[in-house]
Design a protein around this motif. Structure first.
Motif, PDB file in Angstrom:
ATOM      1  N   UNK A 188      16.074  -4.395  -0.331  1.00  0.00           N
ATOM      2  CA  UNK A 188      16.979  -4.934   0.682  1.00  0.00           C
ATOM      3  C   UNK A 188      16.299  -5.147   2.031  1.00  0.00           C
ATOM      4  N   UNK A 189      15.554  -4.147   2.507  1.00  0.00           N
ATOM      5  CA  UNK A 189      14.881  -4.255   3.805  1.00  0.00           C
ATOM      6  C   UNK A 189      13.872  -5.406   3.828  1.00  0.00           C
ATOM      7  N   UNK A 190      12.910  -5.436   2.891  1.00  0.00           N
ATOM      8  CA  UNK A 190      11.924  -6.527   2.968  1.00  0.00           C
ATOM      9  C   UNK A 190      12.524  -7.920   2.753  1.00  0.00           C
ATOM     10  N   UNK A 191      13.473  -8.045   1.851  1.00  0.00           N
ATOM     11  CA  UNK A 191      14.061  -9.353   1.572  1.00  0.00           C
ATOM     12  C   UNK A 191      14.861  -9.861   2.768  1.00  0.00           C
ATOM     13  N   UNK A 192      15.655  -8.999   3.375  1.00  0.00           N
ATOM     14  CA  UNK A 192      16.459  -9.397   4.526  1.00  0.00           C
ATOM     15  C   UNK A 192      15.575  -9.740   5.719  1.00  0.00           C
ATOM     16  N   UNK A 193      14.520  -8.959   5.937  1.00  0.00           N
ATOM     17  CA  UNK A 193      13.608  -9.241   7.039  1.00  0.00           C
ATOM     18  C   UNK A 193      12.896 -10.570   6.803  1.00  0.00           C
ATOM     19  N   UNK A 194      12.522 -10.835   5.576  1.00  0.00           N
ATOM     20  CA  UNK A 194      11.880 -12.107   5.244  1.00  0.00           C
ATOM     21  C   UNK A 194      12.808 -13.281   5.542  1.00  0.00           C
ATOM     22  N   UNK A 195      14.074 -13.148   5.204  1.00  0.00           N
ATOM     23  CA  UNK A 195      15.062 -14.195   5.503  1.00  0.00           C
ATOM     24  C   UNK A 195      15.231 -14.344   7.017  1.00  0.00           C
ATOM     25  N   UNK A 196      15.271 -13.219   7.732  1.00  0.00           N
ATOM     26  CA  UNK A 196      15.427 -13.260   9.190  1.00  0.00           C
ATOM     27  C   UNK A 196      14.251 -13.972   9.852  1.00  0.00           C
ATOM     28  N   UNK A 197      13.037 -13.661   9.427  1.00  0.00           N
ATOM     29  CA  UNK A 197      11.855 -14.299  10.009  1.00  0.00           C
ATOM     30  C   UNK A 197      11.824 -15.782   9.639  1.00  0.00           C
ATOM     31  N   UNK A 198      12.293 -16.125   8.457  1.00  0.00           N
ATOM     32  CA  UNK A 198      12.383 -17.541   8.085  1.00  0.00           C
ATOM     33  C   UNK A 198      13.364 -18.273   9.000  1.00  0.00           C
ATOM     34  N   UNK A 199      14.496 -17.662   9.311  1.00  0.00           N
ATOM     35  CA  UNK A 199      15.462 -18.277  10.225  1.00  0.00           C
ATOM     36  C   UNK A 199      14.871 -18.455  11.620  1.00  0.00           C
ATOM     37  N   UNK A 200      14.160 -17.448  12.088  1.00  0.00           N
ATOM     38  CA  UNK A 200      13.527 -17.530  13.403  1.00  0.00           C
ATOM     39  C   UNK A 200      12.493 -18.654  13.422  1.00  0.00           C
ATOM     40  N   UNK A 201      11.722 -18.769  12.359  1.00  0.00           N
ATOM     41  CA  UNK A 201      10.712 -19.824  12.260  1.00  0.00           C
ATOM     42  C   UNK A 201      11.367 -21.205  12.214  1.00  0.00           C
ATOM     43  N   UNK A 202      12.467 -21.325  11.489  1.00  0.00           N
ATOM     44  CA  UNK A 202      13.199 -22.593  11.436  1.00  0.00           C
ATOM     45  C   UNK A 202      13.717 -22.952  12.827  1.00  0.00           C
ATOM     46  N   UNK A 203      14.259 -21.970  13.536  1.00  0.00           N
ATOM     47  CA  UNK A 203      14.744 -22.211  14.894  1.00  0.00           C
ATOM     48  C   UNK A 203      13.636 -22.677  15.820  1.00  0.00           C
ATOM     49  N   UNK A 204      12.462 -22.067  15.705  1.00  0.00           N
ATOM     50  CA  UNK A 204      11.314 -22.471  16.519  1.00  0.00           C
ATOM     51  C   UNK A 204      10.907 -23.914  16.198  1.00  0.00           C
ATOM     52  N   UNK A 205      10.825 -24.233  14.923  1.00  0.00           N
ATOM     53  CA  UNK A 205      10.417 -25.574  14.517  1.00  0.00           C
ATOM     54  C   UNK A 205      11.439 -26.623  14.951  1.00  0.00           C
ATOM     55  N   UNK A 209       0.823  -1.218   0.000  1.00  0.00           N
ATOM     56  CA  UNK A 209       0.000   0.000   0.000  1.00  0.00           C
ATOM     57  C   UNK A 209       0.853   1.263   0.000  1.00  0.00           C
ATOM     58  N   UNK A 210       2.149   1.124   0.237  1.00  0.00           N
ATOM     59  CA  UNK A 210       3.047   2.268   0.314  1.00  0.00           C
ATOM     60  C   UNK A 210       3.495   2.729  -1.072  1.00  0.00           C
ATOM     61  N   UNK A 211       3.636   4.036  -1.237  1.00  0.00           N
ATOM     62  CA  UNK A 211       4.200   4.528  -2.498  1.00  0.00           C
ATOM     63  C   UNK A 211       5.696   4.210  -2.625  1.00  0.00           C
ATOM     64  N   UNK A 212       6.330   3.821  -1.518  1.00  0.00           N
ATOM     65  CA  UNK A 212       7.759   3.492  -1.543  1.00  0.00           C
ATOM     66  C   UNK A 212       7.997   1.997  -1.659  1.00  0.00           C
ATOM     67  N   UNK A 213       6.964   1.197  -1.668  1.00  0.00           N
ATOM     68  CA  UNK A 213       7.093  -0.258  -1.652  1.00  0.00           C
ATOM     69  C   UNK A 213       7.513  -0.838  -2.980  1.00  0.00           C
TER      70      UNK A 213
END
Length: 140
Positions: free
Chosen positions: A87-104, A65-69
């Motif tokens: 860079x920001x969204x891709x890196x955050x997506x990778x970080x959350x994937x790592x956190x999810x893998x750690x939880x699992x 929804x952002x004009x900067x997205x």
């Protein structure tokens, strides 16, 4: 609506980071003290996971929804726009994937010290990635 989502994304980032830092510190302390992985440790890890997933979900909504997205993908020569749009969204997506893998992974482990090590490693890597891509100039 865009402004509300943007402010929520910025405000929730403090909560998500705090939860993630607590989860990582708890895992480091638990790993080093060789204590049993108990319900408190489980909850701290779960809250870190939930906090980052909420932040990711709000960020993805904001991205579209952002004009900067995603419309900023056409302007890759501008470093600020590239950081915001790619860079920001891709890196955050990778970080959350790592956190999810750690939880699992930690749920499948029986030994407490290995549980703490798994949380410490994956959540810690996720935290480092998140801290590396926070747009600090826009945040403070």
């Amino acid at each position: 609506m865009y402004e509300f989502i943007q402010k929520f994304h910025s405000g929730w980032a403090y909560v998500a980071l705090l939860l993630l830092v607590f989860a990582v510190l708890n895992a480091v302390i638990g790993f080093n003290s060789k204590k049993e992985f108990g319900p408190k440790d489980f909850k701290l890890s779960l809250f870190g996971l939930i906090g980052t997933h909420i932040q990711l979900l709000v960020g993805l909504i904001l991205y579209f929804v952002s004009p900067l997205g995603h419309s900023g993908l056409a302007q890759m020569s501008d470093s600020a726009m590239r950081k915001t749009a790619l860079e920001h969204p891709l890196t955050i997506l990778i970080a959350v994937a790592l956190i999810t893998i750690g939880w699992s992974k930690h749920k499948k482990i029986d030994e407490s010290n290995t549980k703490f090590k798994t949380i410490m490693t994956f959540y810690g890597l996720g935290l480092i990635l998140i801290l590396s891509r926070i747009p600090w100039n826009l945040w403070f």
